[in-house]
Design a protein around this motif. Structure first.
Motif, PDB file in Angstrom:
ATOM      1  N   ARG A  14       0.828  -1.207   0.000  1.00 60.26           N
ATOM      2  CA  ARG A  14       0.000   0.000   0.000  1.00 60.26           C
ATOM      3  C   ARG A  14       0.860   1.254   0.000  1.00 60.26           C
ATOM      4  O   ARG A  14       0.580   2.214  -0.724  1.00 60.26           O
ATOM      5  CB  ARG A  14      -0.931  -0.005   1.209  1.00 60.26           C
ATOM      6  N   ARG A  18       0.976   3.980  -2.904  1.00 64.88           N
ATOM      7  CA  ARG A  18       0.650   5.393  -2.701  1.00 64.88           C
ATOM      8  C   ARG A  18       1.774   6.295  -3.189  1.00 64.88           C
ATOM      9  O   ARG A  18       1.549   7.332  -3.809  1.00 64.88           O
ATOM     10  CB  ARG A  18       0.397   5.655  -1.222  1.00 64.88           C
ATOM     11  N   SER A  21       1.630   6.300  -6.903  1.00 67.89           N
ATOM     12  CA  SER A  21       0.255   6.216  -7.405  1.00 67.89           C
ATOM     13  C   SER A  21       0.037   7.021  -8.676  1.00 67.89           C
ATOM     14  O   SER A  21      -0.806   6.681  -9.492  1.00 67.89           O
ATOM     15  CB  SER A  21      -0.733   6.678  -6.324  1.00 67.89           C
ATOM     16  N   VAL A 518      -8.794  -3.841   2.911  1.00 64.43           N
ATOM     17  CA  VAL A 518      -7.768  -3.849   1.870  1.00 64.43           C
ATOM     18  C   VAL A 518      -7.814  -5.168   1.110  1.00 64.43           C
ATOM     19  O   VAL A 518      -7.892  -6.243   1.710  1.00 64.43           O
ATOM     20  CB  VAL A 518      -6.367  -3.640   2.479  1.00 64.43           C
ATOM     21  N   ASP A 578      -6.161   3.062  -2.543  1.00 64.62           N
ATOM     22  CA  ASP A 578      -5.868   2.421  -1.260  1.00 64.62           C
ATOM     23  C   ASP A 578      -6.129   0.924  -1.279  1.00 64.62           C
ATOM     24  O   ASP A 578      -6.164   0.293  -0.217  1.00 64.62           O
ATOM     25  CB  ASP A 578      -6.702   3.074  -0.154  1.00 64.62           C
TER      26      ASP A 578
END
Length: 695
Positions: A14, A18, A21, A518, A578
């Protein structure tokens, strides 16, 4: 995988996702400049680590324990001839023992690391570019070092290709790249790994675009492969301390006359035959071992014993064989080798590689293919020299052209292999003779290939085969097409509870999420049922397929078509930045999206012409179309029947297609013909003037 380790991996994924991203949404050049650098760095480091392990394994296993030191090349420690056998009895035991250790490692930790690796990477490009597991890279590295380092006949490009391709796959999952971008990431991983290990960045870059198809190129992968390959080469050279060609600078040859090309035509024909023999022998041996009723981990060990025994008679078959090719580049050395040994070496290398890797051992088949070709070229020169017909300049050009012609033809990568061998020898002088030889070799090879996962052309790709029949749809976002997920499974459910939930919801599968929502992976009902019947007692989170295809919210209908066409269950989850599940796309959603794309395309056409309209009507039970074949109806002269949407799916209309009540029919026609079309489909049509230009 333990829960804490899984949670840690998801957290890293994650955070990296990010951090990068915005990469997937950047322009083509900026995106692949960044991703190519990342892939190249990892590929270069992986190649450097593997070559270090391989050299250490060879020195200790075959050298110290086996009492035999293989010949070396100019660019890897200097030219040195092979030693004699200090302990002949130990060599088969070392080769068999190394193969056994590698096979056990693969069997228990990563079965997909079995074999030569490059084929698995090519298959991933076509089928599931996000499906390569991270642990495969480490297992492949260690098992290949054991197999080849103990004397097994294999190449080092397969392991490095799989290592770097696996990282490209992991990166694709981490950044949730579209399937098209994921394919490019894996292809450029193949390119960078091979370009680094062979110190041939340009050839490796072209190979990334050329290797995945037999008669075509993955053009989109060319620029990313160039970036990743040159970065990998730079990193590899910086770590190992050498940028020089593997076989040194072979620049003494100069083409004197056109007649000399006839000699290389002979090399091309011979290498084409040898390439066909290589592919046939390799897969026949592989299939024979597959049918052999023995434990999978035992087969490579038995093959290793045979290869070790063969190596006592023909030492050139042991290991990669590059040192043997370095020796054959020298005229006085080649003349000093017994003629029978020169002639039999290409066949012996085919047998040894087929046994070492075809039995399930770990290693590449690229390098041995070039060794087989080089040995074939050396044999041709030796025969010409025996008849006093060999041209001046020694065997060097024959060996180099043989390397190019044999494997370039059987791998259907002529341009890439030509460039690679030129970089490996530091010479461009042999390109013209090589072109003559490889054209003839390709004619002899025909459609035969050493890589079973190669597809003929891009049109044969599963995703492209589907999307080629659809209208262009980059303007339709996947968010307009996806449906809300009917079921999302918590990772804490047991396998039995997850299967019961899937059956209650009547869905073929569902995404699995952790306590924070998630995405962990996907569960498929059919596979889960098999695991429950087998008595698997574990949580859904551990059974979820973490390598399953996914789509980002920013994807388009084109990306969705690509993903669904290559997915395992006919559906793909859509994730946000996310990694939360926002929706699911299935085949029926694609049909709805296709209709949106078609309407959009027709609107654009209508705006341009001002006279075109799209008529979409459901066939009534009492209409003229109900029960009639398409060619029996009196369609307006310029009407085009585009599609028939039925409950079972989308039907492509043919003259003998029979329409029925409930069919949704899409027709493109002129504005003045719209009412006539409706009268055929609807029992009491309502006159609606709705030109596409007005919508």
């Amino acid at each position: 995988m333990p829960t804490q380790m899984l949670a840690g991996r998801l957290q890293v994924r994650r955070e990296v996702g990010r951090l990068l991203s915005g990469t997937s949404r950047a322009g083509y050049l900026r995106k692949w400049l960044l991703l190519g650098i990342i892939i190249g760095v990892i590929a270069g480091l992986g190649a450097a680590l593997f070559i270090t392990m391989l050299h250490a394994g060879t020195s200790w296993l075959l050298g110290t324990v086996g009492g035999y030191h293989v010949a070396t090349t100019s660019g890897e420690g200097g030219v040195r001839a092979a030693s004699g056998f200090a302990r002949p009895w130990a060599v088969p035991l070392v080769t068999g023992g190394g193969a056994l250790a590698a096979a056990l490692l693969v069997y228990f930790f990563a079965p997909e690391a079995e074999g030569h690796g490059t084929d698995a990477a090519i298959a991933a490009v076509h089928a599931n570019p996000k499906g390569l597991r991270g642990r495969v890279a480490l297992v492949k590295m260690v098992s290949s070092a054991l197999t080849i380092g103990s004397g097994g006949s294999g190449g080092r490009e397969g392991p490095t290709a799989q290592i770097s391709a696996t990282f490209g796959s992991v990166l694709s999952r981490t950044l949730n790249l579209t399937p098209a971008d994921s394919r490019i990431a894996v292809a450029s991983g193949i390119a960078s790994g091979i370009g680094a290990i062979f110190r041939a960045p340009l050839g490796g870059a072209v190979l990334g675009a050329e290797l995945v198809f037999r008669d075509d190129l993955e053009v989109e992968a060319l620029l990313p492969s160039i970036v990743s390959s040159v970065v990998a080469f730079a990193v590899f050279g910086s770590v190992t301390g050498s940028f020089s060609p593997i076989f040194g600078w072979q620049t003494s040859y100069h083409l004197a006359n056109v007649q000399a090309l006839l000699m290389f035509a002979i090399v091309g024909l011979g290498c084409g035959l040898m390439g066909r023999l290589y592919a046939a022998a390799f897969y026949r041996t592989s299939d024979s071992f597959e049918r052999l009723h023995l434990p999978k981990w035992l087969k490579p060990a038995l093959a290793g014993l045979v290869v070790g025994a063969l190596g006592l008679a023909i030492p050139g078959v042991l290991g990669t064989g590059y040192g043997q090719i370095q020796q054959e580049l020298s005229a006085h050395v080649l003349i000093g080798i017994p003629l029978w040994l020169v002639l039999v070496l290409p066949i012996a290398k085919i047998v040894a590689t087929s046994l070492s890797i075809g039995s399930g051992g770990s290693g590449g088949i690229f390098g041995p293919g070039m060794v087989i070709g080089g040995a074939t070229g050396a044999a041709v020169w030796r025969l010409l020299e025996l008849g006093h017909a060999a041209p001046a300049g020694g065997p060097t050009p024959f060996v180099i052209v043989g390397m190019i012609a044999c494997f370039g033809a059987i791998a259907h990568a002529p341009l890439a292999v030509m460039l690679m061998v030129a970089e490996m020898t530091g010479s461009l002088e042999m390109l013209a003779p090589a072109m003559v030889a490889i054209i003839l070799a390709l004619l002899v090879v025909g459609d035969a290939t050493i890589y079973r996962s190669q597809l003929a052309t891009r049109a044969d790709s599963p995703a492209r085969r589907f999307s080629a029949q659809m209208p262009p749809a980059p303007q339709v976002p996947v968010s307009d097409v996806m449906a809300p997920p009917r079921l999302v499974l918590p990772a804490s459910l047991t396998a039995s509870e997850a299967l019961a939930a899937l059956r209650d919801a009547e869905v073929p599968g569902a995404p699995v999420v952790d306590a924070d929502g998630v995405f962990i992976g996907s569960l498929h009902a059919a596979r889960l049922a098999e695991q429950v019947e087998a008595g698997t007692a574990t949580k859904a989170g551990r059974l979820a397929d973490a390598e399953a295809l996914t789509l980002p919210e920013a994807a388009s209908l084109d990306d969705a078509v690509d993903a669904v066409a290559t997915s395992r269950g006919g559906w793909v989850p859509v994730l946000d930045v996310d990694m939360h599940v926002r929706g699911v796309v299935s085949t029926t959603d694609l049909v709805r999206g296709w209709r949106l794309a078609m309407r959009g395309a027709m609107r654009q056409l209508g705006r341009a012409s001002g006279a075109t309209t799209l008529v979409e009507e459901t066939v009534d039970a009492d209409s003229q179309a109900d029960g009639a074949r398409i060619d029996q109806l009196d369609w307006p002269p310029r009407a085009v029947l585009v599609a028939v949407h039925r409950r079972q799916g989308l039907a492509w209309p043919h003259p003998d297609t029979r329409l029925g009540a409930g069919d949704l029919v899409s027709v493109v026609c002129r504005k003045e013909e719209a009412d006539a079309v409706r009268r055929l489909l609807v029992s009491q049509p309502t006159v609606i003037e709705a030109s596409l230009s007005a919508r």
